[in-house]
Design a protein around this motif. Structure first.
Motif, PDB file in Angstrom:
ATOM      1  N   ALA A 185       0.837  -1.204   0.000  1.00 54.70           N
ATOM      2  CA  ALA A 185       0.000   0.000   0.000  1.00 54.70           C
ATOM      3  C   ALA A 185       0.871   1.252   0.000  1.00 54.70           C
ATOM      4  CB  ALA A 185      -0.927  -0.011   1.208  1.00 54.70           C
ATOM      5  N   ARG A 186       1.955   1.220   0.781  1.00 55.76           N
ATOM      6  CA  ARG A 186       2.861   2.382   0.816  1.00 55.76           C
ATOM      7  C   ARG A 186       3.539   2.589  -0.532  1.00 55.76           C
ATOM      8  NH1 ARG A 186       3.843   0.178   5.954  1.00 55.76           N
ATOM      9  NH2 ARG A 186       5.729  -0.923   5.270  1.00 55.76           N
TER      10      ARG A 186
ATOM     11  N   ARG B 267       1.081   4.354  -2.770  1.00 57.46           N
ATOM     12  CA  ARG B 267       0.840   5.753  -2.388  1.00 57.46           C
ATOM     13  C   ARG B 267       2.077   6.629  -2.616  1.00 57.46           C
ATOM     14  NH1 ARG B 267      -2.387   3.398   2.168  1.00 57.46           N
ATOM     15  NH2 ARG B 267      -4.554   3.840   1.622  1.00 57.46           N
ATOM     16  N   ASP B 268       3.266   6.050  -2.479  1.00 58.68           N
ATOM     17  CA  ASP B 268       4.497   6.845  -2.582  1.00 58.68           C
ATOM     18  C   ASP B 268       5.110   6.844  -3.985  1.00 58.68           C
ATOM     19  OD1 ASP B 268       4.191   7.262   0.099  1.00 58.68           O
ATOM     20  OD2 ASP B 268       5.724   5.825   0.726  1.00 58.68           O
TER      21      ASP B 268
ATOM     22  N   PRO C 161       0.398   2.149 -10.648  1.00 64.46           N
ATOM     23  CA  PRO C 161       0.534   1.333  -9.438  1.00 64.46           C
ATOM     24  C   PRO C 161       1.159  -0.033  -9.688  1.00 64.46           C
ATOM     25  CG  PRO C 161      -1.585   2.428  -9.424  1.00 64.46           C
ATOM     26  CD  PRO C 161      -0.969   2.697 -10.773  1.00 64.46           C
TER      27      PRO C 161
ATOM     28  N   GLU D 181      -7.315  -0.460  -0.566  1.00 63.42           N
ATOM     29  CA  GLU D 181      -7.662   0.934  -0.319  1.00 63.42           C
ATOM     30  C   GLU D 181      -6.739   1.875  -1.089  1.00 63.42           C
ATOM     31  OE1 GLU D 181      -9.747   4.130   0.802  1.00 63.42           O
ATOM     32  OE2 GLU D 181     -10.303   2.018   1.031  1.00 63.42           O
ATOM     33  N   ALA D 182      -5.446   1.531  -1.140  1.00 56.53           N
ATOM     34  CA  ALA D 182      -4.497   2.360  -1.891  1.00 56.53           C
ATOM     35  C   ALA D 182      -4.820   2.330  -3.382  1.00 56.53           C
ATOM     36  CB  ALA D 182      -3.067   1.871  -1.652  1.00 56.53           C
TER      37      ALA D 182
ATOM     38  N   GLU E 227      -7.844   4.510  -4.046  1.00 59.99           N
ATOM     39  CA  GLU E 227      -7.472   5.918  -4.104  1.00 59.99           C
ATOM     40  C   GLU E 227      -6.792   6.248  -5.433  1.00 59.99           C
ATOM     41  OE1 GLU E 227      -4.908   6.367  -0.779  1.00 59.99           O
ATOM     42  OE2 GLU E 227      -6.483   5.992   0.706  1.00 59.99           O
ATOM     43  N   ALA E 228      -5.912   5.346  -5.884  1.00 56.61           N
ATOM     44  CA  ALA E 228      -5.145   5.604  -7.101  1.00 56.61           C
ATOM     45  C   ALA E 228      -6.030   5.659  -8.334  1.00 56.61           C
ATOM     46  CB  ALA E 228      -4.073   4.537  -7.281  1.00 56.61           C
TER      47      ALA E 228
END
Length: 218
Positions: free
Chosen positions: A79-80, A83-84, A91, A148-149, A152-153
């Motif tokens: 997930a990190r 997001r990063d 992704p 969840e990530a 969001e993406a």
């Protein structure tokens, strides 16, 4: 004696707690490796680590967590990564590159690490059914965090099932590849020998993932 004296600064308290937690886990794993997970009672671990049983359970709610503490740094990792990632990187590409870097670095989480300590630890992990069951709980949390990530993406709607399906596939692929790598090393092969196969299998796996997920996450 002044009972209202301030305690140690919060940073020092947290450092002490982290060291205590690490000491308990290291002590437990050392005993598990010597005698087997099921053969070591929690009371013996507490005594060897010089803490009480209640203290041990404050740090580790279940015996299995004593062995799985080493996975804590990796929890939520995918997930990190999503997001990063760089703004112009998809992704799935970010995750692919992250897994490839793990192979290059011989990260134990990739299964491609042939140091005796890591091999012994993974053998312990895969040989105790209760550890496997507890690890599955970690996996579920990782999967939910990644879903969840990905949601969001992709700006997916809350009820869109695709991010959850994608996360399940990605986490499962990583687990299968890591186990396959470890089994080859457990058979006596060297990590450097297995690396080309592991890299090729990673490419194959993400190629298959890409065929199904590229439209939204590729």
């Amino acid at each position: 004696m002044d009972d209202n004296r301030p305690g140690p600064p919060s940073g020092l308290r947290e450092l002490k707690k982290a060291r205590t937690r690490q000491n308990i886990s290291d002590t437990a794993i050392e005993l598990f490796l010597k005698r087997g997970f099921d053969q070591v009672p929690v009371a013996e671990i507490a005594a060897a680590a010089e803490v009480s049983k209640p203290t041990l359970f404050r740090y580790f709610p279940a015996k299995e967590d004593l062995a799985l503490h080493r996975f804590a740094d990796h929890e939520g990792e995918f997930a990190r990564v999503v997001r990063d990632r760089a703004a112009d990187r998809a992704p799935l590409t970010a995750l692919h590159l992250h897994c490839a870097a793990g192979l290059d670095a011989r990260d134990p989480i990739s299964g491609l690490n042939d140091t005796p300590e890591v091999l012994a630890y993974l053998r312990l992990l895969y040989s105790a059914p209760s550890l496997g069951a507890r690890l599955a709980e970690y996996t579920v949390r990782d999967q939910e965090a990644l879903a969840e990530a990905l949601r969001e993406a992709s700006s997916a709607a809350p009820d869109d099932l695709l991010p959850r399906l994608a996360a399940a596939q990605i986490i499962s692929v990583h687990r299968v590849l890591a186990l396959a790598n470890w089994r080859k090393l457990a058979d006596g092969r060297a990590a450097d020998e297995v690396y080309p196969e592991a890299a090729a299998e990673l490419e194959l796996a993400f190629g298959l993932l890409g065929q199904g997920l590229a439209a939204r996450f590729g």
